[in-house]
Design an enzyme around this catalytic site. Structure first.
Site, short mmCIF file in Angstrom:
data_model
loop_
_atom_site.label_atom_id
_atom_site.label_comp_id
_atom_site.label_asym_id
_atom_site.label_seq_id
_atom_site.Cartn_x
_atom_site.Cartn_y
_atom_site.Cartn_z
CE LYS A 93 -1.05 -0.72 5.21
NZ LYS A 93 -0.59 -2.17 4.83
CG ASN A 116 -0.67 3.45 8.01
OD1 ASN A 116 -0.48 3.52 9.10
ND2 ASN A 116 0.08 2.19 7.66
CG HIS A 161 -1.41 -5.97 11.96
ND1 HIS A 161 -0.39 -5.46 12.40
CD2 HIS A 161 -1.50 -5.46 10.47
CE1 HIS A 161 0.39 -4.91 11.49
NE2 HIS A 161 -0.72 -4.52 10.42
#
Length: 412
Positions: A93, A116, A161
């Site tokens: 990303k 982010n 995660h």
């Protein structure tokens, strides 16, 4: 009264924005020390940093009291006047976000890149901007209920995660929530976890099925990027390496096409784009050995992609591996290492775990990055690759710090 939870860049940007808006707020830096729900008295909305888990008591109390808990991304969306492009995915990303931003600028439009990556979203707000390009993590999407995206993409979904989520499916649902906010979605045709979505633009490694879709074709030994039947450029004209970056380029082309960018400007940007620091970044060549910094590879799939990319170019590779392992299956990675890597240098907390499961004979251990680089150099392989497949916090501040230390050690 608004409440800000957290102490990082996001919380600080929220405080600056609310202060500029003359909106009363309270900032709680360390949410772990809060042991009484009375702190929520007179609070009508909470803005939360993405690093604060939903399992913390203050988040649970807020939900019990029906106090809205939201992200800086949602607040940003309320005030942004230009179209917003949202980009998420387990991997790639940052590369797609940065390249799309450079494409927009190359097409003579004003762009702000954030979320982010780089600036927090609220620090990007400006009346002069033509397009906002936001990298969105799953943590940011967790706390977002309303978001106005002109277009967006979920690049890929692989286990990551999982210490933060109840299950892999929970993580998948968070990633896919981005599409509920998209006016003109872009879909990876090679991602099987993406459900059917109305009127998308597709990209994928295969030949495009529709004139508006993006893909590739191999002809006479060379591979080319396509839009429909139109050849755009040869894949080997891009400076990035690896099949995963072919997919990243296709995603960026599809997003750029959705917002009306000039195809010539997009292709020109691809040809000069060298990638981001710490993402399979070529550092230097010494004594016929190329050194690559892939410190951003904090999970198994990222390191798998890096190894596959380099094995297309080099016959002998030394891998620097390790850190804090994540709650994921490393078996595929370990099998790939055993069959394609010449030597392994292990660092960090995962050292003994990986050593016990690797069959490769040329495996050594290092207690510092400087030692790891020296040992790797002594293997005299064609390439040395730092691609840890683990988090960095056992030895470094973050993956960026780890990458910088690696590059300093190499250059010395």
């Amino acid at each position: 009264m608004k409440l800000i939870l957290g102490n990082g860049k996001t919380a600080q940007s929220l405080a600056r924005f609310l202060d500029k808006q003359s909106t009363p707020f309270t900032l709680l830096k360390d949410t772990r020390k809060i042991n009484n729900p009375s702190v929520l008295q007179d609070i009508d909305e909470i803005f939360i940093s993405p690093g604060v888990p939903q399992t913390q008591p203050i988040v649970i109390w807020a939900k019990e009291k029906d106090i809205p808990v939201t992200s800086d991304i949602e607040l940003f969306s309320r005030h942004a006047q230009a179209p917003i492009i949202g980009i998420t995915g387990s991997n790639g990303k940052s590369t797609v976000t940065q390249l799309l931003g450079e494409m927009i600028a190359n097409d003579n439009k004003k762009v702000a890149i954030g979320g982010n990556i780089g600036k927090p979203a609220l620090d990007c707000l400006s009346p002069e901007i033509d397009f906002y390009v936001l990298e969105l993590s799953s943590y940011q999407l967790d706390y977002t209920q309303n978001l106005k995206l002109f277009t967006g993409v979920v690049l890929n979904i692989t286990p990551d995660h999982l210490d933060r989520y109840l299950s892999f499916q929970h993580y998948v649902n968070t990633k896919l929530s981005l599409y509920t906010y998209c006016q003109h979605p872009v879909i990876n045709a090679n991602e099987p976890l993406t459900p059917p979505i109305n009127t998308p633009k597709y990209f994928g490694i295969e030949i495009p099925k529709q004139p508006s879709d993006f893909g590739t074709v191999t002809c006479h030994g060379s591979c080319y990027f396509l839009k429909g039947d139109d050849v755009l450029m040869a894949v080997d004209e891009m400076q990035l390496i690896g099949k995963h970056n072919v997919s990243n380029i296709l995603a960026t082309l599809a997003l750029g096409d959705q917002i009306g960018l000039n195809i010539t400007a997009m292709i020109a940007s691809i040809k000069v784009f060298k990638g981001l620091e710490h993402r399979l970044e070529w550092v230097t060549q010494k004594h016929n050995t190329d050194y690559y910094n892939d410190s951003k590879a904090t999970n198994a799939i990222s390191t798998i992609k890096a190894i596959k990319a380099l094995t297309q170019k080099y016959k002998t590779i030394t891998l620097i591996l390790g850190g804090i392992p994540k709650d994921e299956d490393y078996n595929t990675l370990l099998t790939l290492i055993d069959s394609h890597i010449t030597s392994v240098i292990l660092i960090g907390q995962s050292t003994h775990t990986f050593k016990n499961h690797l069959k490769i004979t040329h495996t050594t251990q290092a207690n510092s990055m400087q030692t790891a680089v020296k040992l790797a150099t002594n293997t005299h392989c064609e390439a040395v690759l730092l691609s840890p497949a683990c988090a960095s916090f056992d030895m470094f501040d973050d993956f960026e710090h780890r990458g910088r230390v690696f590059k300093q050690a190499v250059k010395k």
